[in-house]
Design a protein around this motif. Structure first.
Motif, PDB file in Angstrom:
ATOM      1  N   GLN A 145       0.830  -1.204   0.000  1.00  0.00           N
ATOM      2  CA  GLN A 145       0.000   0.000   0.000  1.00  0.00           C
ATOM      3  C   GLN A 145       0.869   1.260   0.000  1.00  0.00           C
ATOM      4  O   GLN A 145       0.528   2.257  -0.640  1.00  0.00           O
ATOM      5  N   ALA A 146       1.984   1.205   0.722  1.00  0.00           N
ATOM      6  CA  ALA A 146       2.846   2.394   0.834  1.00  0.00           C
ATOM      7  C   ALA A 146       3.358   2.844  -0.530  1.00  0.00           C
ATOM      8  O   ALA A 146       3.475   4.049  -0.790  1.00  0.00           O
ATOM      9  N   ARG A 147       3.702   1.889  -1.413  1.00  0.00           N
ATOM     10  CA  ARG A 147       4.140   2.267  -2.757  1.00  0.00           C
ATOM     11  C   ARG A 147       3.007   2.932  -3.539  1.00  0.00           C
ATOM     12  O   ARG A 147       3.236   3.879  -4.287  1.00  0.00           O
ATOM     13  N   ARG A 148       1.802   2.410  -3.376  1.00  0.00           N
ATOM     14  CA  ARG A 148       0.672   2.975  -4.106  1.00  0.00           C
ATOM     15  C   ARG A 148       0.404   4.410  -3.658  1.00  0.00           C
ATOM     16  O   ARG A 148      -0.017   5.250  -4.459  1.00  0.00           O
ATOM     17  N   MET A 149       0.607   4.693  -2.373  1.00  0.00           N
ATOM     18  CA  MET A 149       0.262   6.026  -1.879  1.00  0.00           C
ATOM     19  C   MET A 149       1.495   6.876  -1.564  1.00  0.00           C
ATOM     20  O   MET A 149       1.360   7.978  -1.038  1.00  0.00           O
ATOM     21  N   ASN A 150       2.683   6.342  -1.868  1.00  0.00           N
ATOM     22  CA  ASN A 150       3.934   7.078  -1.674  1.00  0.00           C
ATOM     23  C   ASN A 150       4.087   7.549  -0.235  1.00  0.00           C
ATOM     24  O   ASN A 150       4.284   8.734   0.045  1.00  0.00           O
ATOM     25  N   ALA A 151       4.013   6.614   0.701  1.00  0.00           N
ATOM     26  CA  ALA A 151       4.202   6.905   2.126  1.00  0.00           C
ATOM     27  C   ALA A 151       5.567   6.372   2.546  1.00  0.00           C
ATOM     28  O   ALA A 151       5.815   5.159   2.482  1.00  0.00           O
ATOM     29  N   ARG A 152       6.462   7.276   2.965  1.00  0.00           N
ATOM     30  CA  ARG A 152       7.836   6.879   3.249  1.00  0.00           C
ATOM     31  C   ARG A 152       8.304   7.433   4.596  1.00  0.00           C
ATOM     32  O   ARG A 152       7.643   8.291   5.190  1.00  0.00           O
ATOM     33  N   PHE A 153       9.439   6.933   5.042  1.00  0.00           N
ATOM     34  CA  PHE A 153      10.103   7.467   6.226  1.00  0.00           C
ATOM     35  C   PHE A 153      11.599   7.517   5.927  1.00  0.00           C
ATOM     36  O   PHE A 153      12.087   6.835   5.028  1.00  0.00           O
ATOM     37  N   ARG A 154      12.310   8.319   6.679  1.00  0.00           N
ATOM     38  CA  ARG A 154      13.759   8.392   6.507  1.00  0.00           C
ATOM     39  C   ARG A 154      14.420   7.716   7.703  1.00  0.00           C
ATOM     40  O   ARG A 154      14.288   8.185   8.839  1.00  0.00           O
ATOM     41  N   PRO A 155      15.100   6.593   7.485  1.00  0.00           N
ATOM     42  CA  PRO A 155      15.746   5.892   8.597  1.00  0.00           C
ATOM     43  C   PRO A 155      16.790   6.757   9.283  1.00  0.00           C
ATOM     44  O   PRO A 155      17.325   7.696   8.693  1.00  0.00           O
ATOM     45  N   LYS A 156      17.080   6.421  10.522  1.00  0.00           N
ATOM     46  CA  LYS A 156      18.144   7.120  11.236  1.00  0.00           C
ATOM     47  C   LYS A 156      19.484   6.814  10.560  1.00  0.00           C
ATOM     48  O   LYS A 156      19.730   5.702  10.120  1.00  0.00           O
ATOM     49  N   ALA A 157      20.335   7.817  10.526  1.00  0.00           N
ATOM     50  CA  ALA A 157      21.640   7.646   9.879  1.00  0.00           C
ATOM     51  C   ALA A 157      22.754   7.956  10.868  1.00  0.00           C
ATOM     52  O   ALA A 157      22.561   8.707  11.830  1.00  0.00           O
TER      53      ALA A 157
ATOM     54  N   PHE B 149      10.020   3.045   1.985  1.00  0.00           N
ATOM     55  CA  PHE B 149       8.577   2.918   2.162  1.00  0.00           C
ATOM     56  C   PHE B 149       8.275   2.319   3.532  1.00  0.00           C
ATOM     57  O   PHE B 149       8.960   1.398   3.986  1.00  0.00           O
ATOM     58  N   VAL B 150       7.236   2.844   4.168  1.00  0.00           N
ATOM     59  CA  VAL B 150       6.769   2.264   5.428  1.00  0.00           C
ATOM     60  C   VAL B 150       6.064   0.945   5.153  1.00  0.00           C
ATOM     61  O   VAL B 150       5.799   0.588   3.995  1.00  0.00           O
ATOM     62  N   HIS B 151       5.773   0.202   6.199  1.00  0.00           N
ATOM     63  CA  HIS B 151       4.899  -0.962   6.113  1.00  0.00           C
ATOM     64  C   HIS B 151       3.569  -0.612   6.775  1.00  0.00           C
ATOM     65  O   HIS B 151       3.547   0.068   7.810  1.00  0.00           O
ATOM     66  N   THR B 152       2.470  -1.044   6.166  1.00  0.00           N
ATOM     67  CA  THR B 152       1.144  -0.771   6.716  1.00  0.00           C
ATOM     68  C   THR B 152       0.454  -2.081   7.070  1.00  0.00           C
ATOM     69  O   THR B 152       0.591  -3.091   6.374  1.00  0.00           O
ATOM     70  N   LEU B 153      -0.302  -2.033   8.168  1.00  0.00           N
ATOM     71  CA  LEU B 153      -1.029  -3.206   8.650  1.00  0.00           C
ATOM     72  C   LEU B 153      -2.448  -2.783   9.001  1.00  0.00           C
ATOM     73  O   LEU B 153      -2.695  -1.634   9.397  1.00  0.00           O
ATOM     74  N   ASN B 154      -3.373  -3.707   8.874  1.00  0.00           N
ATOM     75  CA  ASN B 154      -4.762  -3.418   9.232  1.00  0.00           C
ATOM     76  C   ASN B 154      -5.420  -4.646   9.826  1.00  0.00           C
ATOM     77  O   ASN B 154      -5.058  -5.775   9.492  1.00  0.00           O
ATOM     78  N   GLY B 155      -6.374  -4.408  10.724  1.00  0.00           N
ATOM     79  CA  GLY B 155      -7.065  -5.536  11.339  1.00  0.00           C
ATOM     80  C   GLY B 155      -8.387  -5.122  11.955  1.00  0.00           C
ATOM     81  O   GLY B 155      -8.555  -3.981  12.396  1.00  0.00           O
ATOM     82  N   SER B 156      -9.334  -6.047  11.975  1.00  0.00           N
ATOM     83  CA  SER B 156     -10.618  -5.810  12.620  1.00  0.00           C
ATOM     84  C   SER B 156     -10.457  -6.006  14.112  1.00  0.00           C
ATOM     85  O   SER B 156      -9.921  -7.017  14.546  1.00  0.00           O
ATOM     86  N   GLY B 157     -10.994  -5.029  14.860  1.00  0.00           N
ATOM     87  CA  GLY B 157     -10.788  -5.153  16.290  1.00  0.00           C
ATOM     88  C   GLY B 157     -12.020  -5.071  17.186  1.00  0.00           C
ATOM     89  O   GLY B 157     -11.922  -4.531  18.243  1.00  0.00           O
ATOM     90  N   VAL B 158     -13.185  -5.623  16.871  1.00  0.00           N
ATOM     91  CA  VAL B 158     -13.484  -6.545  15.775  1.00  0.00           C
ATOM     92  C   VAL B 158     -14.766  -6.068  15.074  1.00  0.00           C
ATOM     93  O   VAL B 158     -15.302  -5.019  15.410  1.00  0.00           O
ATOM     94  N   ALA B 159     -15.285  -6.880  14.129  1.00  0.00           N
ATOM     95  CA  ALA B 159     -16.533  -6.557  13.452  1.00  0.00           C
ATOM     96  C   ALA B 159     -17.682  -6.575  14.471  1.00  0.00           C
ATOM     97  O   ALA B 159     -17.927  -7.578  15.132  1.00  0.00           O
ATOM     98  N   VAL B 160     -18.376  -5.432  14.610  1.00  0.00           N
ATOM     99  CA  VAL B 160     -19.381  -5.291  15.671  1.00  0.00           C
ATOM    100  C   VAL B 160     -20.567  -6.223  15.449  1.00  0.00           C
ATOM    101  O   VAL B 160     -21.024  -6.897  16.379  1.00  0.00           O
ATOM    102  N   GLY B 161     -21.075  -6.273  14.224  1.00  0.00           N
ATOM    103  CA  GLY B 161     -22.233  -7.130  13.957  1.00  0.00           C
ATOM    104  C   GLY B 161     -21.952  -8.589  14.240  1.00  0.00           C
ATOM    105  O   GLY B 161     -22.782  -9.298  14.820  1.00  0.00           O
ATOM    106  N   ARG B 162     -20.779  -9.046  13.850  1.00  0.00           N
ATOM    107  CA  ARG B 162     -20.440 -10.453  14.089  1.00  0.00           C
ATOM    108  C   ARG B 162     -20.184 -10.713  15.572  1.00  0.00           C
ATOM    109  O   ARG B 162     -20.443 -11.804  16.068  1.00  0.00           O
TER     110      ARG B 162
END
Length: 426
Positions: free
Chosen positions: A358-370, A380-393
């Motif tokens: 996803q980060a490549r698609r939206m051009n989301a980056r960070f600059r590492p410490k040097a 590019f950053v790494h992105t994660l997503n998760g249901s915490g949780v689905a209310v109806g279920r």
């Protein structure tokens, strides 16, 4: 989106990864289009240099009061050639982009091969299915008997796959969402957000929902999209951002309505709350560095598991196989909760690491410490997503697991403060 440099470096590995998802080899075509495009760009640069030289010659001749008509004709011809070459290069660019945009993420090595959900791997189970001592009802039977769940009127208002909750069940639904938000913000370190339910096309593309899932989403007449999950705005907030490494990880949560057309779901879960066009979900999103994303994936999944444990709902963690892993995910843990009325385990949460897809698609980056005195390029950053949780279920799971022989429903202890102290629905 994929890293084209990685494809060029090892096209066989690229094709092998896609083969795990049942996709035919594509690298030869992509490399052929890329080579042709690069050749055109080289030709373009050469002709631009020729045109610049020609312009200088014309300028000099004009200063010397000499005839420039022949050279000007050559300039017009060169301009037309440049336009034709640019058009071909742009067409190839668009063709490459279209192919790449339709290809799913590369799977993590530990994801098992498998054709479909029947080959997913059970990692562990928490709790045992309760022996209720009577024949349990499904949630929609319970809800309709209580007079607190109405699908007939909802269908009259909106069509199939909608519902109306009322009274104590409506409050229980609200209580579940509020409880999850409080848990994730107070104990798990997520920052609560209220997000737009309508987003533009670029935002949907950034989070890999377009073009792949266009037929499963709702679009307005002014080209805005109803979000299929709060993951979309929570993640895309970082589009075109260079994030300070000190700000990572970013952890966000939101309780939002979600909208899905459920294309391809004909005949599945046609009754009840399991598969609705409109539902509510508490979403978790994390944005982090590549070296921390695996640990963040485990942390996020534990946050979702904690919800179920505190509600006293038996669940099991599943590692999805290659054939069942979602389009944008490199690796996914599913949580399945036990439903006595169905006598089945059903998905209630899905936690995915998309890595840099996803980060490549939206051009989301960070600059590492040097190190001092050295410069480092952004990553590019790494992105994660998760249901915490689905209310109806979660509502379905609470209703079925806490039902009583007389048709009442016991309210789980942790939800009673959100229910004004109510301990039983009946």
């Amino acid at each position: 989106m994929h890293d084209f440099r990685a494809l060029r470096a090892d096209p066989t590995a690229f094709d092998d990864d896609l083969a795990r998802r049942g996709i035919a080899p594509i690298s030869d075509d992509l490399l052929k289009y890329d080579e042709e495009r690069r050749s055109l760009l080289n030709d373009l640069h050469q002709k631009q240099a020729d045109r610049n030289n020609l312009s200088k010659q014309i300028g000099q001749l004009k200063r010397d009061k000499q005839d420039t008509s022949e050279l000007e004709a050559q300039g017009i011809a060169l301009r037309q050639e440049l336009e034709a070459i640019q058009a071909k290069a742009d067409a190839l660019d668009a063709q490459i982009f279209e192919i790449l945009a339709g290809l799913p993420n590369r799977l993590a090595p530990e994801v098992p091969n498998g054709a479909d959900e029947t080959e997913n791997v059970i990692i562990h189970q928490w709790g045992e299915p309760k022996e209720l001592g009577f024949t349990p009802l499904q949630h929609f039977e319970l809800g309709e008997k209580l007079g607190m769940m109405d699908f007939t009127v909802a269908s009259k208002l909106s069509g199939a796959r909608f519902s109306i909750l009322q009274g104590a069940l409506a409050r229980l639904d609200r209580a579940l969402g509020q409880y999850m938000l409080d848990l994730h913000t107070n104990e798990h370190g997520y920052i609560e957000h209220v997000v737009p339910l309508l987003v533009n096309e670029q935002t949907m593309y950034n989070t890999d929902k377009l073009p792949k899932f266009g037929d499963q989403s709702f679009c307005t007449t002014d080209d805005r999209w109803l979000i299929p999950t709060a993951e979309v705005p929570l993640t895309a907030m970082q589009a075109d951002e260079l994030i300070a490494v000190e700000a990572l990880p970013i952890r966000r949560t939101a309780l939002s309505a979600c909208f899905r057309s459920e294309a391809g779901a004909a005949g599945r879960d046609t009754r009840g709350l399991i598969r609705q066009h409109q539902f509510y979900k508490v979403e978790m999103v994390s944005i982090t560095t590549p070296d921390e994303s695996e640990a963040e994936h485990e942390r996020m999944t534990r946050c979702a598991e904690t919800v179920l444990e505190k509600l006293g709902l038996p669940y099991r963690r599943i590692l999805l196989c290659s054939g069942d892993t979602g389009f944008g995910a490199a690796k996914t843990w599913d949580l399945e909760v036990w439903l006595p009325g169905q006598q089945a385990w059903r998905e209630i949460s899905s936690c995915s690491n998309t890595k840099a897809f996803q980060a490549r698609r939206m051009n989301a980056r960070f600059r590492p410490k040097a190190e001092e005195g050295k410069k480092v390029s952004p990553e590019f950053v790494h992105t994660l997503n998760g249901s915490g949780v689905a209310v109806g279920r979660a509502l379905v799971a609470v209703m079925e697991n806490y039902q009583n022989a007389d048709g009442t429903i016991t309210v789980p202890e942790v939800l009673r403060p959100y229910m004004g102290g109510l301990s039983k629905i009946g």
